[in-house]
Scaffold this active site. Structure first.
Site, short mmCIF file in Angstrom:
data_model
loop_
_atom_site.label_atom_id
_atom_site.label_comp_id
_atom_site.label_asym_id
_atom_site.label_seq_id
_atom_site.Cartn_x
_atom_site.Cartn_y
_atom_site.Cartn_z
N ASP A 203 0.93 -1.22 0.10
CA ASP A 203 0.24 0.16 0.03
C ASP A 203 0.92 1.34 -0.02
O ASP A 203 0.27 2.27 0.24
CB ASP A 203 -1.19 0.15 1.15
CG ASP A 203 -0.26 0.03 2.62
OD1 ASP A 203 1.14 -0.13 2.55
OD2 ASP A 203 -0.88 0.18 3.68
N GLN B 259 8.33 27.79 0.46
CA GLN B 259 7.07 28.12 1.31
C GLN B 259 7.56 28.66 2.78
O GLN B 259 7.13 28.03 3.73
CB GLN B 259 6.09 27.02 1.52
CG GLN B 259 5.38 26.74 0.27
CD GLN B 259 4.46 25.28 0.46
OE1 GLN B 259 3.44 25.66 1.28
NE2 GLN B 259 4.45 24.28 -0.28
N LYS C 98 11.72 41.89 -13.06
CA LYS C 98 10.53 40.94 -13.89
C LYS C 98 9.50 41.18 -12.98
O LYS C 98 9.40 41.53 -11.83
CB LYS C 98 10.88 39.69 -13.88
CG LYS C 98 10.91 38.89 -12.47
CD LYS C 98 11.25 37.55 -12.39
CE LYS C 98 10.96 36.80 -11.10
NZ LYS C 98 11.43 35.34 -11.14
N ASP D 196 21.32 31.69 -9.68
CA ASP D 196 20.04 31.41 -8.88
C ASP D 196 20.05 29.92 -7.85
O ASP D 196 21.21 29.33 -8.11
CB ASP D 196 18.90 31.29 -9.72
CG ASP D 196 17.70 32.03 -8.71
OD1 ASP D 196 17.54 32.30 -7.55
OD2 ASP D 196 16.46 32.19 -9.41
N ASP E 222 13.01 25.60 -11.76
CA ASP E 222 11.84 24.65 -11.59
C ASP E 222 11.32 24.56 -13.13
O ASP E 222 11.60 23.61 -13.79
CB ASP E 222 10.87 25.15 -10.57
CG ASP E 222 9.90 24.22 -10.41
OD1 ASP E 222 9.78 23.28 -11.17
OD2 ASP E 222 8.82 24.31 -9.37
N SER E 223 10.50 25.53 -13.28
CA SER E 223 9.68 25.58 -14.58
C SER E 223 10.64 25.80 -15.75
O SER E 223 10.58 25.47 -16.85
CB SER E 223 8.46 26.36 -14.85
OG SER E 223 9.01 27.60 -14.84
N GLY E 224 11.70 26.62 -15.42
CA GLY E 224 12.62 27.14 -16.46
C GLY E 224 12.29 28.59 -17.08
O GLY E 224 13.16 29.21 -17.91
#
Length: 317
Positions: free
Chosen positions: A41, A101, A197, A223, A227-229
């Site tokens: 599980d 976060q 930005k 940096d 993440d997303s680029g």
């Protein structure tokens, strides 16, 4: 090698076995035999298969994708070691998930980084070692000693070997990263530029302006996380539009979720350089303009100094 007050043991979770082996090789220590597996599980079960009583134990586990699984592995390994009478338990977390976060971003939202810090502490960790925290104040979320290492020495060495520094400009991809970029620029004695930005929504960014004269320079974006680029791709486009010769990026943690690797591969970035704090996916390994820098030696040296109760901060002087 051995700790000042006992033997050193290294325990690896499943998040980044290659990095764990790299650290073990630098320390000339075998990884402690341990079973970290799942029931049908998907419950996680851990069994430490060697005696660790009285030992100084270091758990090597990034809380990268799948973040919750790897975080639970870390907590359960910590509990297993505590119940096995380890003398001291250090959670070595090269990539600290949930670090973005670090504050309330709006009404009725959590500070998840503080929650994770509480979980690690209450599981039984005596110390935490991590790399390039997204926000340095996260160190204060822990009530136990926390060492925030920096990948900059590894990056500086690579940059000095690869570039003519008289033609290099370090660039921060946003205002929030200026301190990090300025620190690298100071180490290699180059000028600094900033991308201004505006982020309309999470995962998307619009480049508004380039602060600094980048024309004719080879620009290096710096940096902590990619993440997303999207930010890097937009920043590279803006720098080239302002006359930059080439654009490179040096980022500590290559999260590169979803189609990020393909986005980087199809962009105008000459090269994205990341560390192996997160185990690269097949898409990342196959991308022609993404390169990985090993950080095992840096973490191994920090572990060695911690075990012998020597200064860790002097690594970055």
């Amino acid at each position: 090698m051995s700790a000042k007050n006992g033997s050193i043991k290294l325990v690896a979770g499943n998040s980044n076995p290659a990095l764990a082996q790299e650290i073990a090789a630098w320390l000339e220590l075998p990884l402690t035999k341990a079973s970290v597996r799942r029931f049908a599980d998907m419950e996680i079960f851990v069994e430490i298969q060697e005696n660790v009583r009285g030992s100084d134990v270091y758990i090597i586990q990034s809380t990268s994708f799948p973040t919750n699984d790897h975080l639970m592995e870390l907590l359960i390994i910590t509990d297993a070691l505590r119940r096995a009478s380890a003398r001291r338990i250090t959670a070595v977390i090269p990539y600290f998930g949930y670090a973005r976060q670090d504050r309330k971003s709006g009404s009725r939202t959590p500070i998840s980084a503080k929650l994770v810090a509480n979980l690690i502490t209450h599981a039984g960790a005596d110390r935490v070692m991590t790399l390039d925290l997204h926000a340095t104040q996260i160190q204060g979320f822990f009530d136990i000693p926390t060492d925030n290492l920096f990948a900059s020495p590894v990056m500086v060495r690579d940059i000095k070997e690869k570039f003519d520094l008289t033609k290099v400009m370090v660039v921060s991809p946003d205002v929030g990263g200026v301190v990090r970029a300025r620190g690298l620029a100071k180490r290699i004695n180059t000028p600094l530029a900033i991308i201004d930005k505006r982020r309309e929504r999470a995962g998307e960014s619009e480049v508004m302006n380039v602060i600094g004269e980048v024309e004719g320079f080879t620009c290096i974006l710096v940096d902590d996380i990619v993440d997303s680029g999207g930010t890097l791709v937009n920043a590279a486009d803006a720098l080239l539009a302002n006359g930059a010769k080439d654009v490179y990026a040096y980022i500590t943690h290559g999260v590169l979720s979803g189609g990020a690797a393909a986005r980087i591969a199809g962009s105008k970035l000459k090269e994205l350089v990341i560390t192996d704090s997160i185990q690269p996916t097949e898409a990342v390994r196959n991308a022609g303009n993404i390169r990985t820098l090993p950080i095992g030696s840096l973490i191994a040296e920090a572990i060695s100094r911690t075990a012998s109760e020597e200064s860790v901060s002097s690594l970055f002087d």
